[in-house]
Enzyme design. Structure first.
Site, PDB file in Angstrom:
ATOM      1  N   LYS A  16      49.942 -16.406 -16.620  1.00 36.45           N
ATOM      2  CA  LYS A  16      50.712 -15.262 -16.125  1.00 36.45           C
ATOM      3  C   LYS A  16      51.349 -14.575 -17.319  1.00 36.45           C
ATOM      4  CE  LYS A  16      51.994 -13.896 -11.920  1.00 36.45           C
ATOM      5  NZ  LYS A  16      50.934 -13.634 -10.931  1.00 36.45           N
ATOM      6  N   THR A  63      48.680 -18.631 -10.748  1.00 38.66           N
ATOM      7  CA  THR A  63      49.530 -17.941 -11.733  1.00 38.66           C
ATOM      8  C   THR A  63      50.875 -17.581 -11.103  1.00 38.66           C
ATOM      9  OG1 THR A  63      48.724 -15.698 -11.319  1.00 38.66           O
ATOM     10  CG2 THR A  63      47.472 -17.037 -12.874  1.00 38.66           C
ATOM     11  N   HIS A 266      55.222   6.729 -44.387  1.00 42.17           N
ATOM     12  CA  HIS A 266      55.385   7.724 -45.457  1.00 42.17           C
ATOM     13  C   HIS A 266      56.449   8.764 -45.140  1.00 42.17           C
ATOM     14  CE1 HIS A 266      51.815   5.856 -46.969  1.00 42.17           C
ATOM     15  NE2 HIS A 266      51.071   6.268 -45.955  1.00 42.17           N
TER      16      HIS A 266
HETATM   17  O1  LIG Z   1      52.721   0.400 -51.918  1.00 40.28           O
HETATM   18  C1  LIG Z   1      51.653   1.009 -51.714  1.00 40.28           C
HETATM   19  N1  LIG Z   1      50.488   0.309 -51.567  1.00 40.28           N
HETATM   20  C2  LIG Z   1      49.292   0.922 -51.346  1.00 40.28           C
HETATM   21  O2  LIG Z   1      48.240   0.236 -51.220  1.00 40.28           O
HETATM   22  C3  LIG Z   1      49.288   2.329 -51.286  1.00 40.28           C
HETATM   23  N2  LIG Z   1      48.302   3.257 -51.091  1.00 40.28           N
HETATM   24  C4  LIG Z   1      48.900   4.468 -51.111  1.00 40.28           C
HETATM   25  O3  LIG Z   1      48.296   5.568 -50.947  1.00 40.28           O
HETATM   26  N3  LIG Z   1      50.224   4.358 -51.325  1.00 40.28           N
HETATM   27  C5  LIG Z   1      50.510   3.032 -51.438  1.00 40.28           C
HETATM   28  N4  LIG Z   1      51.653   2.363 -51.646  1.00 40.28           N
END
Ligand SMILES: O=c1[nH]c(=O)c2[nH]c(=O)[nH]c2[nH]1
Length: 309
Positions: A16, A63, A266
């Site tokens: 479950k 279950t 990013h």
């Molecule tokens: O710390 C990072 N590792 C990566 O493998 C990577 N690749 C990337 O484009 N920027 C980063 N930054």
């Protein structure tokens, strides 16, 4: 365990998923309440082949019964216990109560309800939801053998400097500039395996694993950030991940391996220009475009090498 009949191979389990339970423990001596919210998933490996090969359900643990068991056991736990202990307790129950069950895998996600403080005073029965989950998975065998992992889900961390990425492969497809100054943001998902190999060998100290969870989280965060005034330089997510994982192994003798998943989230530099105003916004490590996709995906398992004597 795989079965074969008529040239057909069968591997099966049933259980479950996502049984939600909240449990309050009330302490009459000081009026304080403790609260946990768990989302429990159970998977049983059992001898119930006749349900697959014939219309015979006589060996199936329903279950629905598994779901009820979670509430019965939560009720029976008169004292607070860690999510790991509850997972083991449920696993032990299924393996010992049902002759046909040989392995129980119990995974639980604990929601981060935290006691609130009002005017600096801890509230007796008030909680607010924090941000990262505590997870536990116990695989219990009928023999008492145990495989126990704990984890943290969704630990979002960010630092505004002391990170860079340089000297990586450059080829005709590469546009990323090298930098010794960038933002570093991630959402850590970690799971670590304890070395206890039987249910009889786990520490009996109350809330041992809850304390351990807090300690592992602290080591991960301390290593990611470095000292408060100076920080610590990260040359890549890979390096920081390795340092975080190995710090956990160094610090906790009963952790045998840790898996870390650390997306590189990013924050892109913002530069805006027009013909009239070529430096409308010129990036000086100040204005960023936060993104969540695409993101870098970096994960690794760091394990202790055990000597083969
Ligand atoms: O710390 C990072 N590792 C990566 O493998 C990577 N690749 C990337 O484009 N920027 C980063 N930054």
């Amino acid at each position: 365990m795989a079965q074969e009949a008529d040239g057909i191979r069968l591997e099966q389990r049933h259980g479950k998923a996502r049984v939600r339970v909240g449990r309050v423990w009330r302490h009459d001596h000081d009026g304080s309440h403790h609260f946990v919210e768990w989302n429990v998933s159970i998977s049983l490996l059992s001898h119930c082949l006749s349900s697959y090969y014939r219309d015979d359900n006589s060996d199936i643990v329903a279950t629905d019964t598994m779901k009820n068991t979670v509430y019965v056991k939560a009720k029976e736990c008169g004292d607070r216990l860690s999510v790991e202990e509850f997972a083991i307790l449920i696993g032990k129950h299924f393996c010992s109560f049902y002759p046909q069950v040989f392995t129980a895998i119990v995974s639980i996600i604990e929601k981060p309800w935290e006691r609130v403080s009002i005017d600096g005073k801890p509230h007796l029965h008030g909680f607010k939801l924090g941000s990262e989950n505590h997870t536990a998975e116990a695989r219990v065998e009928k023999s008492g053998a145990l495989n126990l992992t704990s984890g943290i889900g969704g630990l979002a961390l960010l630092k505004t400097t002391q990170s860079g990425f340089e000297r990586f492969v450059r080829d005709k497809y590469t546009v990323l500039p090298e930098t010794g100054e960038r933002m570093l943001a991630t959402e850590v998902n970690a799971s670590w395996r304890y070395s206890y190999e039987s249910v009889a060998s786990i520490p009996t100290k109350g809330l041992y694993f809850t304390e351990k969870f807090m300690d592992v989280k602290k080591v991960l965060m301390d290593t990611f950030f470095g000292p408060p005034e100076t920080g610590v330089y990260s040359p890549s997510v890979q390096r920081t991940l390795y340092l975080m994982g190995s710090a956990v192994l160094k610090r906790f003798a009963d952790v045998s391996s840790i898996h870390l998943k650390m997306p590189n989230i990013h924050f892109l530099p913002v530069n805006l220009s027009t013909k009239e105003n070529p430096s409308m916004v010129k990036f000086k490590d100040d204005v960023y475009l936060p993104t969540d996709e695409p993101h870098g995906s970096i994960e690794a398992t760091v394990s202790r090498i055990t000597s083969k004597l």
